[in-house]
Design a protein around this motif. Structure first.
Motif, PDB file in Angstrom:
ATOM      1  N   UNK A  45      -0.272 -19.083  11.587  1.00 30.64           N
ATOM      2  CA  UNK A  45       0.295 -18.895  13.550  1.00 30.64           C
ATOM      3  C   UNK A  45      -0.586 -20.537  13.727  1.00 30.64           C
ATOM      4  N   UNK A  46       0.213 -20.411  15.102  1.00 30.02           N
ATOM      5  CA  UNK A  46       0.178 -21.449  15.965  1.00 30.02           C
ATOM      6  C   UNK A  46      -1.268 -21.278  16.776  1.00 30.02           C
ATOM      7  N   UNK A  47      -1.665 -19.742  16.879  1.00 28.92           N
ATOM      8  CA  UNK A  47      -2.715 -19.407  17.431  1.00 28.92           C
ATOM      9  C   UNK A  47      -4.050 -18.716  16.589  1.00 28.92           C
ATOM     10  N   UNK A  48      -3.786 -19.123  15.325  1.00 33.02           N
ATOM     11  CA  UNK A  48      -4.979 -19.057  14.784  1.00 33.02           C
ATOM     12  C   UNK A  48      -4.329 -18.635  12.626  1.00 33.02           C
ATOM     13  N   UNK A  49      -5.017 -18.318  12.098  1.00 30.37           N
ATOM     14  CA  UNK A  49      -4.574 -17.874  10.340  1.00 30.37           C
ATOM     15  C   UNK A  49      -4.966 -16.433  10.620  1.00 30.37           C
ATOM     16  N   UNK A  50      -4.048 -15.421   9.864  1.00 28.28           N
ATOM     17  CA  UNK A  50      -4.670 -13.996   9.149  1.00 28.28           C
ATOM     18  C   UNK A  50      -4.500 -14.084   8.434  1.00 28.28           C
ATOM     19  N   UNK A  51      -5.763 -13.500   7.434  1.00 30.07           N
ATOM     20  CA  UNK A  51      -6.828 -12.996   6.512  1.00 30.07           C
ATOM     21  C   UNK A  51      -6.672 -11.571   6.350  1.00 30.07           C
ATOM     22  N   UNK A  52      -6.598 -11.662   5.098  1.00 28.98           N
ATOM     23  CA  UNK A  52      -7.394 -10.372   4.655  1.00 28.98           C
ATOM     24  C   UNK A  52      -6.887 -10.454   2.886  1.00 28.98           C
ATOM     25  N   UNK A  53      -8.509  -9.614   2.588  1.00 29.52           N
ATOM     26  CA  UNK A  53      -8.846  -9.370   1.111  1.00 29.52           C
ATOM     27  C   UNK A  53      -7.977  -8.263   1.018  1.00 29.52           C
ATOM     28  N   UNK A  54      -7.629  -8.257  -0.546  1.00 32.96           N
ATOM     29  CA  UNK A  54      -6.135  -7.366  -1.100  1.00 32.96           C
ATOM     30  C   UNK A  54      -6.834  -6.745  -2.069  1.00 32.96           C
ATOM     31  N   UNK A  55      -7.435  -5.425  -2.131  1.00 38.05           N
ATOM     32  CA  UNK A  55      -7.618  -5.052  -3.253  1.00 38.05           C
ATOM     33  C   UNK A  55      -6.874  -3.384  -4.214  1.00 38.05           C
ATOM     34  N   UNK A  56      -6.081  -3.736  -5.004  1.00 31.20           N
ATOM     35  CA  UNK A  56      -5.621  -3.248  -5.937  1.00 31.20           C
ATOM     36  C   UNK A  56      -6.583  -2.530  -7.144  1.00 31.20           C
ATOM     37  N   UNK A  57      -6.737  -1.443  -7.175  1.00 31.59           N
ATOM     38  CA  UNK A  57      -7.497  -0.825  -8.679  1.00 31.59           C
ATOM     39  C   UNK A  57      -6.378   0.317  -8.908  1.00 31.59           C
ATOM     40  N   UNK A  58      -6.993   0.537 -10.142  1.00 25.02           N
ATOM     41  CA  UNK A  58      -6.212   1.870 -11.148  1.00 25.02           C
ATOM     42  C   UNK A  58      -6.918   2.085 -12.012  1.00 25.02           C
ATOM     43  N   UNK A  59      -7.316   2.870 -12.370  1.00 27.07           N
ATOM     44  CA  UNK A  59      -8.194   4.041 -13.676  1.00 27.07           C
ATOM     45  C   UNK A  59      -6.831   3.557 -15.102  1.00 27.07           C
ATOM     46  N   UNK A  60      -7.920   3.971 -15.667  1.00 24.30           N
ATOM     47  CA  UNK A  60      -7.606   4.183 -17.141  1.00 24.30           C
ATOM     48  C   UNK A  60      -6.535   5.510 -17.481  1.00 24.30           C
ATOM     49  N   UNK A  61      -6.607   6.514 -16.977  1.00 24.34           N
ATOM     50  CA  UNK A  61      -5.612   7.834 -16.001  1.00 24.34           C
ATOM     51  C   UNK A  61      -4.623   7.509 -15.309  1.00 24.34           C
ATOM     52  N   UNK A  62      -4.512   6.038 -14.692  1.00 22.80           N
ATOM     53  CA  UNK A  62      -3.473   5.851 -13.711  1.00 22.80           C
ATOM     54  C   UNK A  62      -4.096   6.960 -12.480  1.00 22.80           C
ATOM     55  N   UNK A  63      -4.818   6.649 -11.701  1.00 22.13           N
ATOM     56  CA  UNK A  63      -5.254   7.220 -10.594  1.00 22.13           C
ATOM     57  C   UNK A  63      -5.623   5.713  -9.825  1.00 22.13           C
ATOM     58  N   UNK A  64      -4.490   5.478  -8.760  1.00 25.07           N
ATOM     59  CA  UNK A  64      -4.916   4.501  -7.638  1.00 25.07           C
ATOM     60  C   UNK A  64      -5.335   4.120  -7.327  1.00 25.07           C
ATOM     61  N   UNK A  65      -6.591   4.019  -6.706  1.00 30.38           N
ATOM     62  CA  UNK A  65      -7.940   3.885  -5.580  1.00 30.38           C
ATOM     63  C   UNK A  65      -7.412   3.984  -4.299  1.00 30.38           C
TER      64      UNK A  65
END
Length: 269
Positions: A45-65
């Protein structure tokens, strides 16, 4: 061998014993394995940059963290990095897409909030400038009234010429201040309009997302009798340094290794 954590999916072991916080926070990882994908979302943006680290995680039992819980995997000690023998599940990409849309929605709200705050700041600036201009104009008008009163009382021709010249200068000053006020208001409005255009344009801007790495993880704990501080580069228990899982990585977390991008991993044996 050389492994680049940012190119192909890797497998690794994460050791829950090294978590710096309460055990209950990472209890959901116990006896679990799964996939973790980490990306960085950005919007300029003109006034700066928005940044965010995104972490997607799922178990082998289809559990979404949750994103927060997924991020805790980055703080754990890791070892036994190797090429992944499986491909990530499609659900991992779906979760990441959802996180990215959440980021865009959050960025839109921040942009609108910034626009509102900037509009308020500009309004305050204009009000302050207008107040100072009006105060100065009132002083000039007051001095002009005094000169007119003096004229009505009768003065010499020389004094009349002086008063007439001074009143003309006061009139010019009033015109200049009025013009300056109009220009200042137009300038502030232009700045606000430009920012508003950029913000509303950003509502249809998808920014960008950079994939950082994807790993398959297996949660482990240290064997009984070998429990030291797995976060220490110099473990408190000497046997830990020669334990099969150690591989010289007791002080390495996934977050630190990811920052190195390319690193050398020595396999056991």
């Amino acid at each position: 061998m050389h492994l680049d954590i940012g190119v192909f999916p890797l497998e690794l072991d994460v050791y829950l014993d090294g978590y710096p916080g309460p055990w209950r926070e990472i209890e959901p990882f116990r006896h679990r394995s799964g996939w973790l994908m980490v990306s960085e979302a950005r919007m300029v943006m003109p006034f700066g940059t928005w940044r965010k680290r995104l972490c997607a995680c799922v178990s082998d039992h289809d559990e979404v963290y949750s994103p927060w819980l997924a991020g805790q995997l980055l703080t754990l000690p890791v070892a036994n990095l190797r090429d992944a023998e499986h491909v990530p599940p499609e659900a991992l990409e779906d979760i990441m897409d959802g996180l990215y849309w959440d980021f865009l929605g959050s960025a839109d709200l921040k942009n609108l909030g910034h626009l509102e705050e900037e509009a308020e700041r500009q309004a305050v600036k204009l009000t302050d400038f207008e107040r100072r201009c009006r105060a100065l104009i009132e002083k000039i008008d007051g001095r002009t009234r005094d000169l007119r009163t003096e004229l009505r009382r009768g003065v010499t021709e020389q004094r009349r010429a002086e008063i007439t010249g001074r009143m003309a200068r006061y009139s010019d000053m009033t015109d200049q201040l009025t013009q300056a006020l109009r220009q200042k208001a137009a300038s502030l409005r232009a700045d606000t309009d430009a920012l508003e255009e950029a913000v509303f344009s950003a509502l249809t801007d998808f920014g960008e997302v950079e994939h950082l790495f994807t790993v398959r993880w297996q949660a482990r704990t240290l064997s009984r009798g070998l429990r030291g501080d797995a976060r220490l580069s110099d473990p408190r228990i000497a046997d830990l340094t020669i334990h099969s899982w150690h591989a010289g990585l007791s002080g390495r977390t996934l977050d630190r290794i990811a920052m190195m991008r390319v690193f050398r991993h020595e396999t056991d044996g």
